[in-house]
Design an enzyme around this catalytic site. Structure first.
Site, short mmCIF file in Angstrom:
data_model
loop_
_atom_site.label_atom_id
_atom_site.label_comp_id
_atom_site.label_asym_id
_atom_site.label_seq_id
_atom_site.Cartn_x
_atom_site.Cartn_y
_atom_site.Cartn_z
N TYR A 30 12.23 -17.93 -10.25
CA TYR A 30 13.09 -17.00 -9.51
C TYR A 30 13.64 -15.96 -10.48
O TYR A 30 14.07 -16.31 -11.58
CB TYR A 30 14.28 -17.74 -8.87
CG TYR A 30 14.18 -17.72 -7.36
CD1 TYR A 30 14.14 -16.50 -6.68
CD2 TYR A 30 14.10 -18.89 -6.63
CE1 TYR A 30 14.01 -16.47 -5.31
CE2 TYR A 30 13.97 -18.86 -5.26
CZ TYR A 30 13.93 -17.65 -4.60
OH TYR A 30 13.81 -17.60 -3.25
N GLU A 46 15.60 -12.80 -9.31
CA GLU A 46 16.26 -11.70 -8.59
C GLU A 46 16.99 -10.80 -9.60
O GLU A 46 17.57 -11.29 -10.56
CB GLU A 46 17.26 -12.26 -7.57
CG GLU A 46 16.56 -12.79 -6.34
CD GLU A 46 17.50 -13.43 -5.34
OE1 GLU A 46 18.73 -13.39 -5.56
OE2 GLU A 46 17.00 -13.96 -4.35
N ASP A 81 3.33 8.61 -0.12
CA ASP A 81 2.71 7.29 -0.06
C ASP A 81 1.24 7.48 -0.45
O ASP A 81 0.44 7.96 0.35
CB ASP A 81 2.85 6.75 1.37
CG ASP A 81 2.15 5.40 1.56
OD1 ASP A 81 1.37 5.00 0.69
OD2 ASP A 81 2.39 4.77 2.62
N THR A 134 0.42 0.84 -2.58
CA THR A 134 0.01 -0.56 -2.72
C THR A 134 -0.76 -0.64 -4.03
O THR A 134 -1.13 0.38 -4.62
CB THR A 134 -0.91 -1.00 -1.58
OG1 THR A 134 -1.97 -0.05 -1.46
CG2 THR A 134 -0.17 -1.09 -0.26
N LYS A 185 -5.67 -1.44 -3.02
CA LYS A 185 -6.72 -0.68 -2.33
C LYS A 185 -7.66 -0.11 -3.41
O LYS A 185 -8.28 -0.88 -4.13
CB LYS A 185 -6.10 0.39 -1.45
CG LYS A 185 -5.23 -0.21 -0.32
CD LYS A 185 -4.78 0.85 0.65
CE LYS A 185 -4.04 0.26 1.84
NZ LYS A 185 -2.61 0.00 1.61
N ARG A 220 -2.61 -7.94 -4.14
CA ARG A 220 -1.87 -7.40 -3.00
C ARG A 220 -0.42 -7.18 -3.44
O ARG A 220 0.21 -8.12 -3.94
CB ARG A 220 -1.91 -8.37 -1.81
CG ARG A 220 -3.29 -8.73 -1.37
CD ARG A 220 -3.28 -9.33 0.01
NE ARG A 220 -3.18 -8.27 0.98
CZ ARG A 220 -4.20 -7.52 1.37
NH1 ARG A 220 -5.40 -7.70 0.85
NH2 ARG A 220 -4.04 -6.58 2.26
N1 DSN Z 1 -3.32 -1.45 6.64
C1 DSN Z 1 -3.61 -0.51 5.62
C2 DSN Z 1 -4.89 0.22 5.87
O1 DSN Z 1 -5.81 -0.43 6.31
O2 DSN Z 1 -5.00 1.40 5.62
C3 DSN Z 1 -2.51 0.41 5.40
O3 DSN Z 1 -1.38 -0.32 5.09
#
Ligand code: DSN
Length: 418
Positions: free
Chosen positions: A55, A57, A201, A227, A230, A236
């Site tokens: 933990y 925090e 974003d 994120t 990707k 993730r």
């Molecule tokens: N769900 C994602 C996508 O497939 O683009 C975006 O968060």
């Protein structure tokens, strides 16, 4: 705990079998979901690390728990690597996901009831950019810009006109299904003119930005969210970057205690590895191949009669426009699954049938490129897509096609040493 250590197969065979089946699914088929990727075997192994027990925090040196000295070093390492990779002054590596990062960034930049202006979900935006079913549409007064009906591209003059009329507190740039470059400098000018904060974003294109294949939003945005899983090809998770020291307390506090509790330190370890991998020369070569592959795939699809939103692509994804075809996006997605190809249905600009029927299919090349596929394989994949579409009613044809897909996938083994 005191029992002898057993491999998962013996410890929990039911769960082990699910993991094996998922590995087989990923190995056997072709992954074309634009937001997915395959992490390196080292990164996959790295997610299972002892920091899962800790933990922590708070922030390094300002924790609510003892025993955080090593965790502090880990998080500092991840922060330093994230800042170096994206040339940012500050980073918070704790968001559990892109949605969490957006929720924290909006909390820091706006107050509930404030007006926000983002790209319409139906035209390429994201749920967390103001959709009425999401916190962002419930907490804030959300308005949307779209893309030009004729070109499918963002019309910056129209965005500026909307911004002047609405005077939003925050303008959100970034998309989950936009196949062209985004002009962050133009968004910056618009937001400064109307005295709005600019939130970018960059989740989909973070890998391209890291590799200098898409202009960075960092010099232009007040806050950048992403994120890490990707095109960036990490675990993730989410990340927030910014340059203005005055935003530091608000952004950090919006992550914890604003929207999250204990950070996932074991995932932060894998993020640190992701940022290292993404700073290496091989990663730039990989991202260039992702973009080249996407262009090649788009060119063959167009040559074979498919219509694409904007006519092509500048990045890692393309959108097939099915408005005038026999199949909806959902039908096409399901038919592709029968031949071991995974993609996802998507709304497209001007889709009169949405949200009940989607007329688009989104395709991305990040994952297949991670398997080592190049331009020749893109030609085969384009042909698979077209043949599946044309023969969607012919079960025997689809069975035979599936064998061809499996054969292509086998030529590019995934995690061969596992
Ligand atoms: N769900 C994602 C996508 O497939 O683009 C975006 O968060």
């Amino acid at each position: 705990m005191n029992k002898p250590w057993l491999p998962l197969q013996e410890h929990d065979n039911e769960l082990f079998q699910l993991c094996e089946r998922e590995l087989l699914r990923q190995r056997e088929g072709l992954e074309l979901i634009a937001s997915e990727n395959f992490v390196s075997p080292q990164l996959l192994a790295c997610v299972a690390n002892p920091f899962t027990n800790k933990y922590a925090e708070g922030l390094p040196s300002k924790r609510y728990y003892g025993g955080c000295a090593v965790t502090d070093e880990l998080e500092r390492l991840a922060i330093a690597r994230a800042k170096r990779l994206f040339k940012a002054e500050f980073a918070n590596v704790q968001p559990h996901s892109g949605a969490q990062a957006n929720s924290a960034a909006l909390m820091a930049l706006a107050a509930p009831g404030d007006t926000i202006l983002g790209l319409d979900l139906a035209q390429g935006g994201h749920l967390t950019h103001g959709s009425p079913v999401n916190f962002s549409g419930k907490l804030y007064r959300a308005h949307f810009y779209g893309v030009c009906k004729e070109t499918g591209r963002i019309d910056y003059d129209l965005v500026a006109a909307q911004a002047r009329a609405l005077k939003p507190k925050v303008i959100i740039a970034g998309a989950s299904s936009y196949p062209r470059h985004i002009d962050f400098e133009a968004f910056h000018s618009i937001s400064r003119e109307v005295n709005a904060r600019l939130l970018v974003d960059m989740a989909h294109i973070a890998g391209l930005v890291a590799a200098d294949l898409h202009a960075s939003p960092l010099p232009w945005a007040d806050a950048v969210t992403t994120t890490t899983h990707k095109t960036l090809r990490g675990p993730r998770g989410g990340l927030i970057l910014w340059d203005d020291v005055e935003l530091t307390p608000a952004l950090n506090r919006a992550v914890f205690p604003g929207t999250q509790g204990g950070p996932l330190q074991h995932v932060i370890a894998a993020k640190a590895l992701c940022f290292k991998e993404a700073s290496e020369a091989a990663f730039r070569t990989y991202q260039q191949a992702v973009v080249n592959n996407c262009r090649a795939l788009a060119a063959v699809l167009v040559a074979q009669g498919m219509q694409l939103v904007t006519g092509g692509t500048d990045n890692h994804l393309l959108l097939i426009d099915l408005r005038h075809g026999k199949l909806s996006g959902k039908d096409f997605e399901q038919t592709l699954e029968r031949v071991a190809i995974t993609a996802n249905k998507n709304m497209i600009p001007g889709d009169q049938r949405s949200p009940f029927v989607t007329s688009g299919l989104r395709i991305g090349t990040a994952a297949v490129t991670s398997r080592g596929m190049g331009i020749a394989a893109m030609g085969s994949i384009a042909a698979f897509l077209v043949r599946t579409h044309e023969n969607h009613n012919n079960a025997q044809y689809l069975d035979e096609l599936r064998q061809e897909v499996l054969a292509l996938a086998q030529r590019f083994p995934l995690y061969p040493h596992w």
